[in-house]
Scaffold this motif. Sequence first.
Motif: not given
Length: 269
Positions: A213, A199, A215-217, A96, A231, A99-100, A195-197
Amino acid sequence: DPYPDAPEGLYEVFQDGRERVVGPYQDKWGTFISGFVPVLSFETGKVVGVEGVDVDHTIFLIKSLQAKLYVVGVLMLIVLSMGGFFLWQIRAHEAEDSLRQAFENLRQAQGEAAHSNELRAQAELQMRDLVEAMPNPVFFKDVDGVYRRCNQAFVDYLGLPLEKIIGATVFDVAPKDIAERAHQADVEVLARGGRHQYEGKIAHANGTFRDALFYRSVLYYTDGRPRGVVGIILDITERKKIEQDIRDNEARLMQALEEVRTINAELKR
């Protein structure tokens, strides 16, 4: 006839009227562990007799060892499962964090691209290299939900040729229910930014449905217009399996403890 080999604990029950377990002790019949319970007079309340049960010492040891080994084995399974779970969590946190950092690098690359065509070209190359270097599946969609770029990990995960992905939408590469969830996530992140997360499930190349999981930005043009959605997918199937293993092992431990209590109760009767 008197019982000359009676253990001391038997006489103590007559003296104080308290039940007790004694042993191991040996007599001419073998080595035993015994439980004694006083029999009281209804009239005087005094001890008028003793009821007892003898358990062969060897059988007692075997039963006790079996129970202890069972409990220890279950405890070891829980410890190993917890260890795997915490190791997965550490790796997940590291993923994570990466990813960030990846999202931040993409934003910085966009900002630099505003200065010149050369920097813009360098930024595009940086983005391609960054996306391809990610061990997790990564994709980029435009505002219409069309895949414009992805890394090899994404291609391998879906099990589709690259040419079947680029230019397609999620409805072309995923089952309807999964596609609808993904499309809704795209709509939400484009509407609110950031950002959007969430599951959910994803269809894997091996024909199974994996837990993941997502992850989107949002990526933006230099004038502030949304360019599309990047993503990243983090497979959590193993984490879910470890969590279930922990729950199963806890249930086995409770069962083992209940069996130990049952054995102890039988030994005291």
